[in-house]
Design a protein around this motif. Sequence first.
Motif, short mmCIF file in Angstrom:
data_model
loop_
_atom_site.label_atom_id
_atom_site.label_comp_id
_atom_site.label_asym_id
_atom_site.label_seq_id
_atom_site.Cartn_x
_atom_site.Cartn_y
_atom_site.Cartn_z
N GLN A 198 0.52 -1.29 -0.01
CA GLN A 198 -0.38 0.64 -0.09
C GLN A 198 0.82 1.12 0.08
N SER A 199 1.97 1.39 0.73
CA SER A 199 2.72 2.26 0.68
C SER A 199 2.95 2.58 -0.25
N ALA A 200 4.00 2.10 -1.16
CA ALA A 200 4.46 1.67 -2.65
C ALA A 200 3.81 2.90 -3.48
N TRP A 201 2.50 1.94 -3.31
CA TRP A 201 1.68 2.49 -5.11
C TRP A 201 0.79 3.79 -4.43
N LEU A 202 0.67 4.44 -2.88
CA LEU A 202 0.57 5.57 -2.44
C LEU A 202 1.70 6.68 -2.99
N PHE A 203 2.36 6.44 -2.99
CA PHE A 203 3.87 7.01 -2.84
C PHE A 203 3.78 6.86 -4.51
N VAL A 204 3.36 6.56 -5.52
CA VAL A 204 3.50 6.47 -6.73
C VAL A 204 2.18 7.69 -7.28
N PHE A 205 1.27 7.19 -6.18
CA PHE A 205 -0.35 8.08 -6.69
C PHE A 205 0.70 9.60 -5.71
N ALA A 206 1.20 9.33 -5.02
CA ALA A 206 1.34 11.18 -4.66
C ALA A 206 2.59 12.04 -5.56
N ALA A 207 3.62 11.02 -5.94
CA ALA A 207 4.61 11.24 -6.97
C ALA A 207 3.97 11.84 -8.29
N ALA A 208 3.04 11.11 -8.57
CA ALA A 208 2.53 11.62 -9.99
C ALA A 208 2.16 12.31 -9.94
N GLY A 209 0.90 12.85 -8.95
CA GLY A 209 0.14 14.12 -8.58
C GLY A 209 1.15 15.47 -8.83
N THR A 210 2.05 15.38 -7.75
CA THR A 210 3.22 16.86 -7.85
C THR A 210 3.78 16.59 -8.57
N ALA A 211 4.32 15.50 -9.90
CA ALA A 211 5.23 16.11 -10.09
C ALA A 211 4.73 16.79 -11.38
N ASP A 263 0.43 18.17 -13.81
CA ASP A 263 -0.77 18.93 -13.17
C ASP A 263 -1.35 17.41 -13.73
N PRO A 264 -1.90 16.95 -13.31
CA PRO A 264 -3.26 15.70 -14.22
C PRO A 264 -4.27 16.58 -14.36
N THR A 265 -4.77 17.64 -14.31
CA THR A 265 -5.93 17.89 -14.62
C THR A 265 -5.37 18.17 -16.69
N THR A 266 -4.21 18.51 -16.77
CA THR A 266 -3.62 19.17 -18.01
C THR A 266 -3.08 17.98 -19.00
N ASP A 267 -2.37 17.31 -17.90
CA ASP A 267 -1.64 15.38 -18.50
C ASP A 267 -2.24 14.51 -18.04
N LYS A 268 -3.03 13.83 -19.42
CA LYS A 268 -4.08 12.64 -18.82
C LYS A 268 -3.64 11.33 -19.12
N ASN A 269 -1.87 11.17 -18.95
CA ASN A 269 -1.25 10.10 -18.36
C ASN A 269 -1.22 9.64 -17.56
N ILE A 270 -0.65 11.02 -16.35
CA ILE A 270 -0.51 11.37 -15.15
C ILE A 270 -1.56 11.20 -14.44
#
Length: 532
Positions: free
Chosen positions: A353-366, A368-375
Amino acid sequence: MALFYAQGLPIGWMAIMLAVVASMGGFIFGYDTGQISDILIMPDFLLRFGECSTAGVASTCAFSKVREGLIVGLLSIGTLIGALIGAPTADLLGRRNAMSVECIVFAVGVVIQIAATHSWGQFAAGRLISGLGVGSLSAAVPMYQAETAPPQIRGTLTATYQLFITFGILVAYCISIGTRDVSGAGSWRIVVGIGFLWPLILGVGIQLMPESPRWLVRHGRVDDARRAMAIARGISEDEAEKHFVVRRELEDMRAALEYEQKVKAGWIDCFMPENKQLYRTLLGMTLQMFQQLTGANYFFYYGATVFQSVGISDSFVTQIILGAVNFFCTFGGMYIMERYGRRMPLIIGGVWQSAWLFVFAAAGTAKDPTTDKNIGKLMIVSACLFILGYAMTWAPGIWILIGETFPTRTRAKQAALATASNWLWNFLLAFFTPFIVQSIEFRYGFVFAACNLAGAVIVWFFLYESSDISLESVDMMYCDPNCKPWTSRTWAPPGYANRQDLIEQTRAREEEENHPTDEHIEKRSHEAEEKV
């Protein structure tokens, strides 16, 4: 008649039924949890209870952070109080009658919510009252299931409570997507009003199930306790009187009762260091706290809002995907917790769970998910994989442990304290999440990732393995000074080399009882002659 055999011992169909019916308490919890996420973004609900810059235009309406937090979080305050009330209620009325009364309380809260027209405070108050019923049920149901289920399948049957929580969440999502286009207040009142059905099923159905044998023994009703055990085992009452497993478990209960009568237990006893009472109380409360700090309810309470911010056009559909993953993976969790015990699944689950939450947070921080659909897609996939791990480990595992970690004399009270810890952190997360997300956005996921790792560490150092042994033996294990959490997997009661030896001897004894050989018959004859 036995429905099937587990570890060579008979299991009756009533054991399955009592788990399913009692787990409607979990369904009520899940349904109430799942509905609010979608209701918060329904146009009519926004017009009635939100703050609008242009009257009559839903797109201009929104909830303040305080109002949104209270509408979502007051349910948890009610459940916190209900969990503490649930212990004395279950002890006084019995597990079944307590659940029926708590269903009525929940239904009263539903009425208050439906009757709200333009007062968000009334709707929130209705959720508070419904929470009293949900919280009481969350303390009573796992305890009832653990006390009534045969030890060989106790983990699986207790895990049905969590399975029904996930089922309730999924059903709430599906009903919400079906009513979102209904004009006027029907869009959200239908969702809330259907909530009447679930307590009706539980309140009536639980009266057709056997009472907890341990509660019956505690109140001097030994014959009724034997009858209840016979029903769960799928054997006749006459056979139960001679059945060695039933006799042994009943004697363990009576011995525990005699000890209880010598040492009266109150709330203060939950915090005494003797027999690791304080240890177990704090352990239960800590595990329930970390179940909330996994971050699962971040997605269940605010999932629709979260995925709107990720740029998903139809967040209702995304919620259903998450709900479906949560529900179907819980079936795997029931198998895992029964097959591999309690400790290792929780440790591995915490890391996953920790690993995938890290991916979730890192992707959203790196980016803008509203402009980058892949993110945005990566964030949804990582959220689903997080839910997969949670549903298979921490979601069912903690509720199983709450039912089987505490001794009989204080089980109701300690279960109530542990469950109250769950609801306290549930409220804190529900209320403060809008403020936190506003400040740190998707970096919130890093906080949950760290909490999951901390939970795995706590399980390794403090949790004892309680699978495959009776509740009375679990109590003996915690009191054994030579047993440590990391060595507890092999611990067994006196007279057995290890836990596997216990399972094999029990299976062999059952085989002897059901299919005696000539040697066994001759041995019994000699034993009878010696007694004469």
